[in-house]
Structures are given as C-alpha cells and as structure tokens.
Scaffold this active site. Structure first.
Site, short mmCIF file in Angstrom:
data_model
loop_
_atom_site.label_atom_id
_atom_site.label_comp_id
_atom_site.label_asym_id
_atom_site.label_seq_id
_atom_site.Cartn_x
_atom_site.Cartn_y
_atom_site.Cartn_z
N CYS A 110 0.68 -1.17 -0.11
CA CYS A 110 -0.32 0.05 -0.10
C CYS A 110 0.92 1.22 0.00
O CYS A 110 0.39 2.21 -0.34
CB CYS A 110 -1.00 0.11 1.16
SG CYS A 110 -2.18 -1.41 1.06
N HIS A 249 -3.06 7.00 2.75
CA HIS A 249 -3.57 5.85 1.97
C HIS A 249 -5.02 5.80 2.63
O HIS A 249 -5.25 5.54 4.01
CB HIS A 249 -2.65 4.85 2.39
CG HIS A 249 -3.15 3.42 2.27
ND1 HIS A 249 -3.79 3.32 1.07
CD2 HIS A 249 -3.19 2.38 3.04
CE1 HIS A 249 -4.06 1.90 1.24
NE2 HIS A 249 -3.50 1.36 2.48
N ASN A 279 -10.16 0.01 0.63
CA ASN A 279 -8.77 -0.04 0.33
C ASN A 279 -8.18 -0.57 -0.92
O ASN A 279 -8.22 -1.64 -1.10
CB ASN A 279 -8.20 -0.44 1.69
CG ASN A 279 -6.62 -0.67 2.01
OD1 ASN A 279 -6.00 -0.43 0.62
ND2 ASN A 279 -6.05 -1.21 2.81
N1 COA Z 1 -18.25 -8.42 10.63
C1 COA Z 1 -18.66 -8.74 11.90
N2 COA Z 1 -17.79 -8.93 13.00
C2 COA Z 1 -16.47 -8.97 12.61
C3 COA Z 1 -16.13 -8.84 11.15
C4 COA Z 1 -17.03 -8.51 10.24
N3 COA Z 1 -16.65 -8.14 8.84
N4 COA Z 1 -14.58 -8.91 11.28
C5 COA Z 1 -14.24 -9.17 12.62
N5 COA Z 1 -15.47 -9.39 13.41
C6 COA Z 1 -15.69 -9.52 14.53
C7 COA Z 1 -14.41 -10.30 15.27
O1 COA Z 1 -14.75 -11.79 15.07
C8 COA Z 1 -14.53 -10.04 16.79
O2 COA Z 1 -15.49 -10.75 17.49
P1 COA Z 1 -15.48 -11.35 18.95
O3 COA Z 1 -15.45 -9.96 19.83
O4 COA Z 1 -16.76 -12.17 19.11
O5 COA Z 1 -14.24 -12.00 18.58
C9 COA Z 1 -15.29 -8.54 16.63
O6 COA Z 1 -15.73 -8.27 15.34
C10 COA Z 1 -13.91 -7.58 17.02
O7 COA Z 1 -12.94 -8.07 16.21
P2 COA Z 1 -11.60 -6.82 15.88
O8 COA Z 1 -10.69 -7.63 14.99
O9 COA Z 1 -11.33 -6.52 17.28
O10 COA Z 1 -12.33 -5.73 15.01
P3 COA Z 1 -11.65 -4.40 14.89
O11 COA Z 1 -12.33 -3.32 15.59
O12 COA Z 1 -10.13 -4.50 15.33
O13 COA Z 1 -12.10 -4.09 13.30
C11 COA Z 1 -10.55 -4.49 11.30
C12 COA Z 1 -11.34 -5.04 12.52
C13 COA Z 1 -10.04 -5.34 10.54
C14 COA Z 1 -11.73 -3.78 10.64
C15 COA Z 1 -9.48 -3.42 11.98
O14 COA Z 1 -8.58 -4.03 12.92
C16 COA Z 1 -8.72 -2.54 11.03
O15 COA Z 1 -9.24 -2.09 10.27
N6 COA Z 1 -7.22 -2.99 11.04
C17 COA Z 1 -6.38 -2.54 10.03
C18 COA Z 1 -6.45 -3.20 8.73
C19 COA Z 1 -6.15 -2.53 7.58
O16 COA Z 1 -6.14 -1.10 7.44
N7 COA Z 1 -5.21 -3.33 6.80
C20 COA Z 1 -4.80 -2.81 5.59
C21 COA Z 1 -3.58 -1.83 5.82
S1 COA Z 1 -2.71 -1.41 4.44
#
Ligand code: COA
Length: 322
Positions: A110, A249, A279
C-alpha cells in the site's frame, strides 16, 4: 528547477461490490463494516491490473498534455501485477506507446505509489530524466480470501497515475521519508509463487491468500503515520497548520481520524473516498489525488502531505508544493 505533478488520472472498474453483497457471503453487516471501517462499497475488476493502470495512465498523460513518447521513465507501484514478468510498467509502456521510457515495477504494497513517486523524483533530480509517469495499481480482489470476514470487507481494485516533470517552477516534491520494518512482515502477508518442481516431496499447487492481523496493523498505522508526517514536516520546515491537505492511504476511516487527532489537525484536512472504493492498496493515494485535482481543490503553491503505509511493513510521507 522544480519538480511538479503536471497531470493526474485514475480508473476504477464498473463492477460495484456493496456491504450488502458481502452480507450474503460472510457473517457481517453493513452497519458493522461502516462503523469499524467507514467503507460502504468497493470495485472489482475482471480485466486485471495492467488494464486499469493503462486507463489511469492515459488520463494522466492527457491532462498533462504530453505525448507518450516524451516519457523517460515509468514506475508502477503494485504488488498484484497480472504477470510475474514482464512487469506491469513494461506492459503499460507498450499499451500507451511510450517506447523510449525506462520501465520497472516497485513492490511496497500500500506504500507502493508513494515510494514510486519518491523514486521517480530522485531520477528527475539527478538530471538523467525529465518526465516520469508514476502509477499505483492493484487488484487485491485476487489475493483476498472471500470467506474471511476479517479481510474481505476492506479491499477493492483500482489504479491512479501522475505525470511528474522537472521544469522551471516553484513546485517541489520532497523532502520525503520512507521506512520499513521487515521483522513485522507476518502481520500482513500474501505468499506468491508456490513451490512446484520434481525435486520436492511436497508440491504446492495453489497461490496463498492474504492473511492479516487487523488490530496489529491498526496500531502500527496510528502510531507510525503521525510520527513520519511530523518528521517530514520538520524536515521541510513547514508547520502542520500550513498544510492544506493530508492525503493518506485510504485504509480505514478510524485510522485516518485517529491520525488527524494525533496531529492536532481538523479531520476536514484529511480527504477520504474510502466509503466508495475501500482500500485499493497502491492505487488509493493517486485515485484520491486525481479526484481532488479534477475537483479543482489544488491551487499553485498549496502545501500538501502524502502518507502511505502497508505490508512490509512499509510506511512513509512526502511533502509537496503544488
Ligand atoms: N463483521 C462482523 N464482525 C466481525 C467482522 C466483520 N467483517 N470482522 C471481525 N468481526 C468480529 C471479530 O470476530 C470479533 O468478534 P469477537 O469479539 O466475538 O471475537 C469482533 O468483530 C472484533 O474484532 P476485531 O478484530 O477486534 O475488530 P476491529 O475493531 O479491530 O476491526 C478491522 C477489525 C480489520 C476492521 C480493523 O482491525 C482494521 O481495520 N485494522 C487495520 C487493517 C488495515 O487497514 N489493513 C490494511 C493496511 S494497508
């Protein structure tokens, strides 16, 4: 002599994949995706990375008012080229008729467009080349595991491009800072060519899917991006208050607003289009840059910061005066 962006272009595929579509594929909801990421839909291509890169490149060249033969250099920031070889830049060169340009791809996920832009500027500054085409293009839809709700909600396909020229002007690109931490590569990874040869007991016959530790990547971004932007502003001798736009980004709305808060800058200075495209990896910065440019948001002399982050881990920031 200065270095300026003299034209921008972008392309996103027509096919739209909404959060509602994803609700039918994995256990998720439109409300969850919007709240946690700010994303509403993304675009998906059947045609591939080169096709999108070529379309973005043609639009950038047209806006710049240059003939393709004038290009000395083409760099494509991509981690999802259609072929391992030839490189996407070579394919773009052939498609647009830029026969005399040196061409290569740059793999920094990215951060790919940002690192490519900086690389092009070093070549222009050296005096070796005068006009460069820099493209960010990615088809992450082919690396995503569409049964993994932790990643498939985030990504989309697209391409953006900029024509950069060394000329008599007050415009500048730089200073810039590029960083990497390979020791944290595992938290966002996609393996490529499987091992297939007659000398191995075990044959791998499938390409890997992307795997991500979302929380770790989130923490990495909100810490390193403000730090690197502050460092680049210090290098430029420009206070954050004088910056018109921080073009980041487009990964997640919560990442961008957290960065704005840490920089003590209004979130209105951090334009976003991730609601529509998700993204798009290397394409996200140049697509946004092109949208803002075509909306007439930039005036000569405007001070802008670009910042990227992604797999590697890689991250960086560039100061530019429009
Ligand atoms: N829909 C519903 N629930 C979801 C889900 C989805 N698409 N994805 C994860 N969950 C659930 C998880 O299983 C977890 O459930 P649990 O509490 O029962 O275990 C809960 O939601 C929280 O998960 P978590 O991973 O803590 O969520 P989060 O707030 O961190 O959001 C992302 C997840 C991926 C959106 C977030 O971590 C993120 O954006 N990270 C950066 C990723 C990124 O930008 N990558 C590219 C960089 S270039």
């Amino acid at each position: 002599m200065g270095i300026r962006i003299i034209g921008t272009g972008s392309y996103v595929p027509d096919q739209i994949l909404t959060n509602r579509d994803l609700e039918r594929m994995v256990e998720t909801s439109d409300a969850w995706i919007r709240e946690r990421t700010g994303i509403g839909s993304r675009r998906i291509t059947e045609a591939g990375t080169t096709d999108m890169a070529v379309k973005a490149a043609k639009r950038a060249a047209e806006q710049a008012g240059i003939f393709p033969e004038e290009l000395d250099l083409i760099i494509v920031g991509t981690s999802t080229g259609d072929c391992l070889f030839p490189g996407t830049a070579c394919e773009v060169q052939a498609a647009i008729g830029a026969g005399s340009a040196a061409c290569f791809d740059l793999s920094a996920a990215c951060s790919g467009f940002l690192f490519s832009l900086n690389t092009a500027c070093v070549y222009l500054e050296s005096g070796e080349y005068e006009t460069a085409l820099v493209i960010g293009a990615d088809t992450l839809s082919k690396t995503v595991d569409w049964s993994d709700r932790g990643t498939c909600i985030l990504f989309g396909d697209g391409a953006g491009a900029a024509v950069v020229r060394r000329e008599e002007s007050a415009g500048c690109i730089g200073p810039f800072i590029m960083k990497a931490d390979g020791s944290r590569g595992e938290c966002l990874k996609c393996s490529a060519v499987p091992l297939r040869n007659p000398f191995l007991d075990k044959q791998e016959d499938a390409f890997g899917y992307m795997a991500m530790n979302g929380q770790e990547v989130f923490r990495f971004a909100v810490k390193t991006v403000p730090e690197v932007m502050e460092a680049v502003l210090e290098k430029a001798g420009v206070p954050a208050e004088e910056i018109q736009y921080f073009i980041l980004h487009q990964a997640n709305e919560r990442i961008l607003s957290s960065v704005a808060k840490r920089m003590r800058q209004p979130v209105s200075k951090f334009p976003m289009n991730l609601e529509r495209y998700g993204n798009t990896s290397g394409a996200s910065i140049p697509i946004l840059l092109d949208e803002l440019n075509r909306q007439g948001k930039f005036n000569r002399g405007d001070k802008i910061v670009l910042a990227g982050f992604g797999a590697g881990l890689t991250w960086g920031a560039t100061f530019l005066r429009w």
